[in-house]
Design an enzyme around this catalytic site. Structure first.
Site: not given
Length: 190
Positions: A92, A163
């Site tokens: 991420y 995500k």
């Protein structure tokens, strides 16, 4: 129809690499398709982590982990779970920003659904093209304002995929129940 043999090994939902037991290899028609050693998941996790330690750049680590995710959900999420604090910055932010900038070069296979202006009025048929039928969460991006990098357009898919990965790793949502979506309405770039 039960997935078995090569089809099972090519399906990231069911593949667990060399952790298949001798009995599973016989029952699922995998004998001869894997090396003749059963490798416990814990040892596979350690091997992945060792490989990651030997990779210098965060983007190369990201690419390595995403390739693993495409092959083997079980091993990928086991690695992530074991080292979530260390690896979150790889799968991420901040690494996903760089990955998005190069997403078009890194594209291997569909990781989500792309919706463009030409698809107006055809969203239902697009959704039917997605192989999973039990979607619980849709992660949507339009590619604008990606981590302060500006409008990345469809390359913003990397953020939706990352995500979705975090929703599985941290929230326990089954990976195939999450659909990353990029809505492409053009960019504000010159």
């Amino acid at each position: 129809h039960v997935v078995s043999g090569v089809d099972l090994l090519r399906n990231p939902k069911y593949n667990k690499g060399m952790a298949f037991t001798e009995e599973e290899r016989d029952r699922l028609h995998m004998r001869g398709l894997l090396p003749p050693v059963v490798m416990p998941m814990e040892l596979q996790i350690e091997r992945v982590l060792e490989n990651l330690r030997n990779i210098d750049s965060a983007l190369d680590k990201y690419t390595h982990l995403m390739a693993l995710q495409e092959r083997n959900y079980c091993l990928f999420y086991s690695v992530l779970e074991k080292r979530i604090e260390e690896l979150m910055q790889i799968v991420y932010t901040p690494t996903v920003g760089l990955a998005c900038q190069k997403y078009g070069l890194m594209f291997r296979r569909p990781r989500g659904l792309y919706v463009s202006m030409q698809d107006r009025g055809r969203i239902y048929s697009l959704m039917k093209n997605w192989p999973e039928t039990r979607i619980k969460i849709i992660v949507v991006t339009d590619g604008e304002r990606i981590l302060g990098l500006g409008d990345l357009g469809i390359q913003g898919m990397g953020v939706a995929v990352s995500k979705a990965t975090m929703y599985t790793a941290c929230g326990g949502i089954t990976p195939h129940e999450i659909l990353p979506v990029t809505i492409d309405v053009g960019t504000d770039n010159e």
